[in-house]
Design a protein around this motif. Structure first.
Motif, PDB file in Angstrom:
ATOM      1  N   GLN A  92     -34.566  -6.506 -11.274  1.00 48.55           N
ATOM      2  CA  GLN A  92     -35.598  -7.527 -11.428  1.00 48.55           C
ATOM      3  C   GLN A  92     -35.368  -8.342 -12.691  1.00 48.55           C
ATOM      4  OE1 GLN A  92     -37.900  -8.528  -9.399  1.00 48.55           O
ATOM      5  NE2 GLN A  92     -38.878  -9.975 -10.808  1.00 48.55           N
ATOM      6  N   ARG A  93     -35.002  -7.661 -13.773  1.00 45.59           N
ATOM      7  CA  ARG A  93     -34.743  -8.373 -15.039  1.00 45.59           C
ATOM      8  C   ARG A  93     -33.571  -9.334 -14.889  1.00 45.59           C
ATOM      9  NH1 ARG A  93     -35.165  -9.176 -20.202  1.00 45.59           N
ATOM     10  NH2 ARG A  93     -33.379  -9.140 -21.611  1.00 45.59           N
ATOM     11  N   LEU A  94     -32.558  -8.927 -14.153  1.00 45.83           N
ATOM     12  CA  LEU A  94     -31.369  -9.768 -13.995  1.00 45.83           C
ATOM     13  C   LEU A  94     -31.696 -11.090 -13.308  1.00 45.83           C
ATOM     14  CD1 LEU A  94     -28.704  -7.103 -12.958  1.00 45.83           C
ATOM     15  CD2 LEU A  94     -29.081  -8.108 -15.219  1.00 45.83           C
ATOM     16  N   THR A  95     -32.732 -11.112 -12.493  1.00 43.65           N
ATOM     17  CA  THR A  95     -33.101 -12.356 -11.799  1.00 43.65           C
ATOM     18  C   THR A  95     -33.879 -13.301 -12.703  1.00 43.65           C
ATOM     19  OG1 THR A  95     -35.224 -11.501 -10.958  1.00 43.65           O
ATOM     20  CG2 THR A  95     -33.243 -11.090  -9.625  1.00 43.65           C
ATOM     21  N   GLN A  96     -34.282 -12.820 -13.878  1.00 37.99           N
ATOM     22  CA  GLN A  96     -35.171 -13.601 -14.730  1.00 37.99           C
ATOM     23  C   GLN A  96     -34.511 -14.139 -15.996  1.00 37.99           C
ATOM     24  OE1 GLN A  96     -38.174 -10.632 -15.444  1.00 37.99           O
ATOM     25  NE2 GLN A  96     -39.243 -11.014 -13.497  1.00 37.99           N
ATOM     26  N   VAL A  97     -33.263 -13.792 -16.230  1.00 38.62           N
ATOM     27  CA  VAL A  97     -32.610 -14.173 -17.487  1.00 38.62           C
ATOM     28  C   VAL A  97     -31.303 -14.914 -17.230  1.00 38.62           C
ATOM     29  CG1 VAL A  97     -33.652 -12.276 -18.782  1.00 38.62           C
ATOM     30  CG2 VAL A  97     -31.471 -11.919 -17.630  1.00 38.62           C
ATOM     31  N   ASP A  98     -30.780 -15.536 -18.283  1.00 40.39           N
ATOM     32  CA  ASP A  98     -29.538 -16.291 -18.162  1.00 40.39           C
ATOM     33  C   ASP A  98     -28.335 -15.340 -18.201  1.00 40.39           C
ATOM     34  OD1 ASP A  98     -29.247 -15.529 -20.818  1.00 40.39           O
ATOM     35  OD2 ASP A  98     -29.707 -17.503 -21.631  1.00 40.39           O
ATOM     36  N   ALA A  99     -27.137 -15.929 -18.068  1.00 40.71           N
ATOM     37  CA  ALA A  99     -25.915 -15.134 -17.967  1.00 40.71           C
ATOM     38  C   ALA A  99     -25.705 -14.237 -19.180  1.00 40.71           C
ATOM     39  CB  ALA A  99     -24.712 -16.049 -17.777  1.00 40.71           C
ATOM     40  N   GLU A 100     -25.955 -14.763 -20.377  1.00 37.66           N
ATOM     41  CA  GLU A 100     -25.740 -13.982 -21.593  1.00 37.66           C
ATOM     42  C   GLU A 100     -26.622 -12.730 -21.611  1.00 37.66           C
ATOM     43  OE1 GLU A 100     -26.259 -14.430 -26.445  1.00 37.66           O
ATOM     44  OE2 GLU A 100     -26.257 -16.206 -25.159  1.00 37.66           O
ATOM     45  N   HIS A 101     -27.878 -12.896 -21.201  1.00 39.09           N
ATOM     46  CA  HIS A 101     -28.792 -11.752 -21.208  1.00 39.09           C
ATOM     47  C   HIS A 101     -28.562 -10.836 -20.008  1.00 39.09           C
ATOM     48  CE1 HIS A 101     -30.861 -14.413 -24.115  1.00 39.09           C
ATOM     49  NE2 HIS A 101     -31.199 -13.253 -24.669  1.00 39.09           N
ATOM     50  N   GLN A 102     -28.013 -11.365 -18.925  1.00 36.46           N
ATOM     51  CA  GLN A 102     -27.600 -10.501 -17.820  1.00 36.46           C
ATOM     52  C   GLN A 102     -26.495  -9.551 -18.273  1.00 36.46           C
ATOM     53  OE1 GLN A 102     -26.533 -12.712 -14.288  1.00 36.46           O
ATOM     54  NE2 GLN A 102     -28.361 -14.009 -14.426  1.00 36.46           N
ATOM     55  N   GLU A 103     -25.506 -10.133 -18.972  1.00 34.21           N
ATOM     56  CA  GLU A 103     -24.417  -9.304 -19.504  1.00 34.21           C
ATOM     57  C   GLU A 103     -24.961  -8.227 -20.418  1.00 34.21           C
ATOM     58  OE1 GLU A 103     -21.900  -7.650 -22.335  1.00 34.21           O
ATOM     59  OE2 GLU A 103     -23.325  -9.211 -22.935  1.00 34.21           O
ATOM     60  N   GLU A 104     -25.874  -8.610 -21.296  1.00 30.48           N
ATOM     61  CA  GLU A 104     -26.434  -7.653 -22.249  1.00 30.48           C
ATOM     62  C   GLU A 104     -27.192  -6.541 -21.532  1.00 30.48           C
ATOM     63  OE1 GLU A 104     -28.807  -8.099 -26.381  1.00 30.48           O
ATOM     64  OE2 GLU A 104     -29.841  -8.914 -24.625  1.00 30.48           O
ATOM     65  N   ALA A 105     -28.020  -6.899 -20.559  1.00 29.02           N
ATOM     66  CA  ALA A 105     -28.817  -5.894 -19.846  1.00 29.02           C
ATOM     67  C   ALA A 105     -27.930  -4.924 -19.086  1.00 29.02           C
ATOM     68  CB  ALA A 105     -29.793  -6.588 -18.894  1.00 29.02           C
ATOM     69  N   LEU A 106     -26.909  -5.443 -18.402  1.00 30.40           N
ATOM     70  CA  LEU A 106     -25.990  -4.582 -17.662  1.00 30.40           C
ATOM     71  C   LEU A 106     -25.194  -3.691 -18.610  1.00 30.40           C
ATOM     72  CD1 LEU A 106     -24.741  -7.224 -15.091  1.00 30.40           C
ATOM     73  CD2 LEU A 106     -25.923  -5.094 -14.496  1.00 30.40           C
ATOM     74  N   ARG A 107     -24.746  -4.274 -19.715  1.00 30.02           N
ATOM     75  CA  ARG A 107     -23.951  -3.501 -20.679  1.00 30.02           C
ATOM     76  C   ARG A 107     -24.772  -2.372 -21.298  1.00 30.02           C
ATOM     77  NH1 ARG A 107     -23.920  -5.073 -25.981  1.00 30.02           N
ATOM     78  NH2 ARG A 107     -24.213  -7.243 -25.324  1.00 30.02           N
ATOM     79  N   LEU A 108     -25.977  -2.683 -21.737  1.00 35.29           N
ATOM     80  CA  LEU A 108     -26.787  -1.656 -22.387  1.00 35.29           C
ATOM     81  C   LEU A 108     -27.168  -0.546 -21.411  1.00 35.29           C
ATOM     82  CD1 LEU A 108     -29.079  -3.829 -24.693  1.00 35.29           C
ATOM     83  CD2 LEU A 108     -27.029  -2.538 -25.303  1.00 35.29           C
ATOM     84  N   ALA A 109     -27.450  -0.913 -20.168  1.00 32.16           N
ATOM     85  CA  ALA A 109     -27.757   0.115 -19.166  1.00 32.16           C
ATOM     86  C   ALA A 109     -26.531   0.973 -18.886  1.00 32.16           C
ATOM     87  CB  ALA A 109     -28.251  -0.545 -17.876  1.00 32.16           C
ATOM     88  N   GLY A 110     -25.363   0.328 -18.757  1.00 32.84           N
ATOM     89  CA  GLY A 110     -24.132   1.075 -18.506  1.00 32.84           C
ATOM     90  C   GLY A 110     -23.761   1.982 -19.659  1.00 32.84           C
ATOM     91  N   LEU A 111     -23.908   1.481 -20.883  1.00 32.53           N
ATOM     92  CA  LEU A 111     -23.588   2.297 -22.060  1.00 32.53           C
ATOM     93  C   LEU A 111     -24.560   3.467 -22.191  1.00 32.53           C
ATOM     94  CD1 LEU A 111     -22.721  -0.437 -24.719  1.00 32.53           C
ATOM     95  CD2 LEU A 111     -21.150   1.193 -23.645  1.00 32.53           C
ATOM     96  N   ALA A 112     -25.826   3.225 -21.881  1.00 26.31           N
ATOM     97  CA  ALA A 112     -26.804   4.305 -21.953  1.00 26.31           C
ATOM     98  C   ALA A 112     -26.439   5.425 -20.982  1.00 26.31           C
ATOM     99  CB  ALA A 112     -28.202   3.767 -21.648  1.00 26.31           C
ATOM    100  N   LEU A 113     -26.045   5.047 -19.775  1.00 26.12           N
ATOM    101  CA  LEU A 113     -25.647   6.065 -18.798  1.00 26.12           C
ATOM    102  C   LEU A 113     -24.360   6.762 -19.227  1.00 26.12           C
ATOM    103  CD1 LEU A 113     -26.379   4.424 -15.333  1.00 26.12           C
ATOM    104  CD2 LEU A 113     -27.721   6.108 -16.567  1.00 26.12           C
ATOM    105  N   HIS A 114     -23.433   5.991 -19.787  1.00 25.61           N
ATOM    106  CA  HIS A 114     -22.155   6.553 -20.223  1.00 25.61           C
ATOM    107  C   HIS A 114     -22.330   7.526 -21.378  1.00 25.61           C
ATOM    108  CE1 HIS A 114     -18.049   6.929 -21.514  1.00 25.61           C
ATOM    109  NE2 HIS A 114     -18.219   6.180 -22.582  1.00 25.61           N
ATOM    110  N   LEU A 115     -23.199   7.181 -22.328  1.00 25.15           N
ATOM    111  CA  LEU A 115     -23.306   7.956 -23.559  1.00 25.15           C
ATOM    112  C   LEU A 115     -24.391   9.026 -23.524  1.00 25.15           C
ATOM    113  CD1 LEU A 115     -23.038   4.999 -26.095  1.00 25.15           C
ATOM    114  CD2 LEU A 115     -21.304   6.752 -25.718  1.00 25.15           C
TER     115      LEU A 115
END
Length: 212
Positions: free
Chosen positions: A21-44
């Protein structure tokens, strides 16, 4: 620096829906950030690699968001995940790509050269040892602010590279330093910011034999 885990992360259908839902509401830069932080959280921050595949998928989406610059921390994590899965060729490729674009290590945990050297020393293909030696030298010249845990890994990799080329003196000196680092870490184990050195009994016995 790539963020380190401070707590366990719960990842369920509700968390997935919230992210999408968040990804549909933000621009490309913030999409990258949201995906990265979620991926890093799962990874770490998840136990027993229970979400490793999902972390990889999120990070792969993060580095391919149209109109956004791939973050070095996401690329580093993808290389780490590939290495953990035993996909050495992909891990080496990703680490090399990361170093080519971010040779100063900005945005990473600071040990890309060390991680790549370890993989090359494991593989031992043509030119791998020479490349590992150069990587370890480059990292030491750069002298990033780092934890003793990474410095210990650097010394172990240095020993392995020295043994590969018959440099007994360097191996012995590095073994002594590695043992001192391990001993210092043991004495500081009571400290709230303590970072344990990742080693085992056989490695310590090997280091003691080399340093003798």
């Amino acid at each position: 620096m790539t963020p380190e885990c401070v707590t366990h992360v719960t990842w369920d259908d509700a968390a997935r829906r919230a992210l999408e839902q968040r990804l549909t509401q933000v621009d490309a830069e913030h999409q990258e950030e949201a995906l990265r932080l979620a991926g890093l959280a799962l990874h770490l921050c998840t136990e027993h690699d229970d979400h490793a595949d999902e972390a990889r998928r999120l990070l792969e989406r993060a580095v391919t968001v149209p109109g956004a610059e791939p973050h070095p921390g996401a690329r580093e994590a993808l290389a780490q995940i590939a290495a953990a899965r035993g996909d050495v060729a992909t891990a080496i490729y990703r680490f090399r790509e990361l170093l080519a674009e971010h040779p100063d290590g900005e945005g990473t945990l600071g040990g890309v050269e060390v991680a790549l050297a370890e993989l090359l020393l494991d593989r031992r293909g043509e030119g791998d040892v020479d490349e590992a030696v150069e990587l370890l030298s480059t990292w030491r010249r750069r002298r990033p602010l780092t934890l003793d845990t990474l410095l210990f890994r650097w010394h172990v990799a240095l020993i392995r590279s020295a043994e590969a080329v018959g440099d007994d003196r360097t191996a012995r000196t590095a073994a002594t330093t590695a043992l001192n680092l391990a001993e210092s870490a043991r004495k500081l184990s009571f400290h709230p910011d303590f970072h344990p050195i990742d080693t085992d009994r056989s490695t310590m016995q090997w280091l003691k034999a080399l340093a003798a």
